[in-house]
Design a protein around this motif. Structure first.
Motif, short mmCIF file in Angstrom:
data_model
loop_
_atom_site.label_atom_id
_atom_site.label_comp_id
_atom_site.label_asym_id
_atom_site.label_seq_id
_atom_site.Cartn_x
_atom_site.Cartn_y
_atom_site.Cartn_z
N THR A 5 0.84 -1.20 0.00
CA THR A 5 0.00 0.00 0.00
C THR A 5 0.87 1.26 0.00
O THR A 5 0.48 2.28 -0.54
CB THR A 5 -1.00 0.01 1.18
N ARG A 34 2.42 6.00 -2.88
CA ARG A 34 3.46 6.85 -3.50
C ARG A 34 3.16 7.06 -4.98
O ARG A 34 3.34 8.16 -5.51
CB ARG A 34 4.86 6.23 -3.30
N VAL A 74 0.47 13.35 4.89
CA VAL A 74 0.42 12.39 6.01
C VAL A 74 1.64 11.47 5.95
O VAL A 74 2.31 11.21 6.96
CB VAL A 74 -0.88 11.54 5.94
N GLN A 99 -8.72 -1.70 9.04
CA GLN A 99 -8.28 -2.25 7.75
C GLN A 99 -8.34 -3.78 7.77
O GLN A 99 -8.70 -4.41 6.76
CB GLN A 99 -6.85 -1.80 7.43
N ARG A 129 6.94 6.91 12.52
CA ARG A 129 6.39 5.68 11.90
C ARG A 129 6.45 4.51 12.89
O ARG A 129 5.54 3.69 12.93
CB ARG A 129 7.15 5.37 10.60
P1 AMP Z 1 5.55 1.86 3.62
O1 AMP Z 1 6.04 1.98 2.21
O2 AMP Z 1 4.77 0.59 3.85
O3 AMP Z 1 6.64 2.06 4.64
O4 AMP Z 1 4.49 3.05 3.83
C1 AMP Z 1 4.90 4.40 3.73
C2 AMP Z 1 3.82 5.30 4.29
O5 AMP Z 1 2.61 5.12 3.53
C3 AMP Z 1 3.43 5.01 5.72
O6 AMP Z 1 4.29 5.64 6.66
C4 AMP Z 1 2.01 5.58 5.76
O7 AMP Z 1 2.03 6.99 5.81
C5 AMP Z 1 1.47 5.19 4.38
N1 AMP Z 1 0.82 3.85 4.39
C6 AMP Z 1 1.23 2.73 3.72
N2 AMP Z 1 0.40 1.71 3.95
C7 AMP Z 1 -0.57 2.18 4.78
C8 AMP Z 1 -1.71 1.60 5.40
N3 AMP Z 1 -2.02 0.30 5.21
N4 AMP Z 1 -2.47 2.39 6.18
C9 AMP Z 1 -2.17 3.70 6.38
N5 AMP Z 1 -1.10 4.30 5.85
C10 AMP Z 1 -0.30 3.56 5.05
#
Ligand code: AMP
Length: 228
Positions: free
Chosen positions: A41, A46, A62, A102, A182
């Motif tokens: 996700t 991104r 966010v 979720q 995070r």
């Molecule tokens: P990641 O690439 O999984 O480290 O995600 C990067 C950022 O995307 C996270 O710090 C959140 O801001 C957002 N994000 C990714 N997946 C989720 C999710 N399932 N729920 C909420 N925010 C998400």
């Protein structure tokens, strides 16, 4: 799951763990070894932010602050991607679910498709090591292969081992301040999912502090066992 291609026989795996635990690296290795699709996700958000969609615009600030994007946006984006044909081979969810809301929405989507979660695998790591891991990581801007300055450098400096591209990227949210936020979000919102999946009898755990290839081999065995 209107129009979704996840079939009753398509395996569904979840990788749980804090930022830096290796979910993305391991999900990509499972994708290559087992033919499942890695669904991140974070990658989807991104891409939406880069494309300037409404959801992407809302998510961007966010993400830059290290917070969690709203369940509404993330669930919609995941549901849409699950409808793609390649997901019929099975999926590895990387970074989803991250909240109980979720997880419940995923249960509903899968139940509608007559599908279930084969395993939710928790990658167990130390918080302190995560900051060091995250601050050294980068990816190939062309094929997405992940690297690390210390743990997984490219064979030729600045050149992707997999596709030969010299376009390397570091994430804007991989800085010390955002990483700390995070990790806080992970402990508050996501860590409770370990008990959630334990209660459903699908939780498996593994020590993810070792070598990437050794972890991948263990994980691959777990996936093979739970695939049927
Ligand atoms: P990641 O690439 O999984 O480290 O995600 C990067 C950022 O995307 C996270 O710090 C959140 O801001 C957002 N994000 C990714 N997946 C989720 C999710 N399932 N729920 C909420 N925010 C998400």
């Amino acid at each position: 799951m209107d129009g979704a291609q996840v079939t009753a026989t398509a395996p569904v795996f979840i990788l749980l763990g804090p930022p830096g635990a290796g979910k993305g690296t391991q999900a990509r290795m499972l994708q290559d070894a087992h033919g499942f699709v890695q669904l991140s996700t974070g990658d989807l958000l991104r891409a939406a932010a880069a494309a300037g969609t409404d959801a992407g615009e809302a998510a961007k600030a966010v993400m830059e602050a290290g917070g969690l994007v709203s369940d509404e946006i993330v669930i919609a984006i995941l549901k849409d991607r699950l409808g793609d044909e390649d997901c019929a081979h099975g999926v590895i969810l990387d970074g989803f679910p991250r909240t109980t809301g979720q997880a419940e929405a995923l249960d509903e989507l899968l139940a509608e498709a007559g599908q279930h979660i084969n395993a939710a695998i928790s990658l167990e790591v130390d918080d302190a090591a995560m900051v060091a891991r995250i601050s050294g990581r980068f990816t190939c801007g062309n094929c997405g292969e992940g690297y690390h300055d210390v743990h997984k450098p490219t064979a030729v400096l600045g050149t992707c081992d997999k596709c030969g591209s010299t376009h390397m990227k570091r994430r804007a949210d991989d800085n010390a301040e955002t990483v700390a936020q995070r990790l806080t979000e992970y402990h508050k919102q996501t860590a409770p999912l370990i008990a959630y999946y334990e209660g459903k009898g699908v939780l498996q755990s593994l020590d993810a502090m070792g070598e990437i290839d050794a972890i991948a081999a263990t994980l691959s065995g777990m996936v093979r066992e739970a695939e049927g």
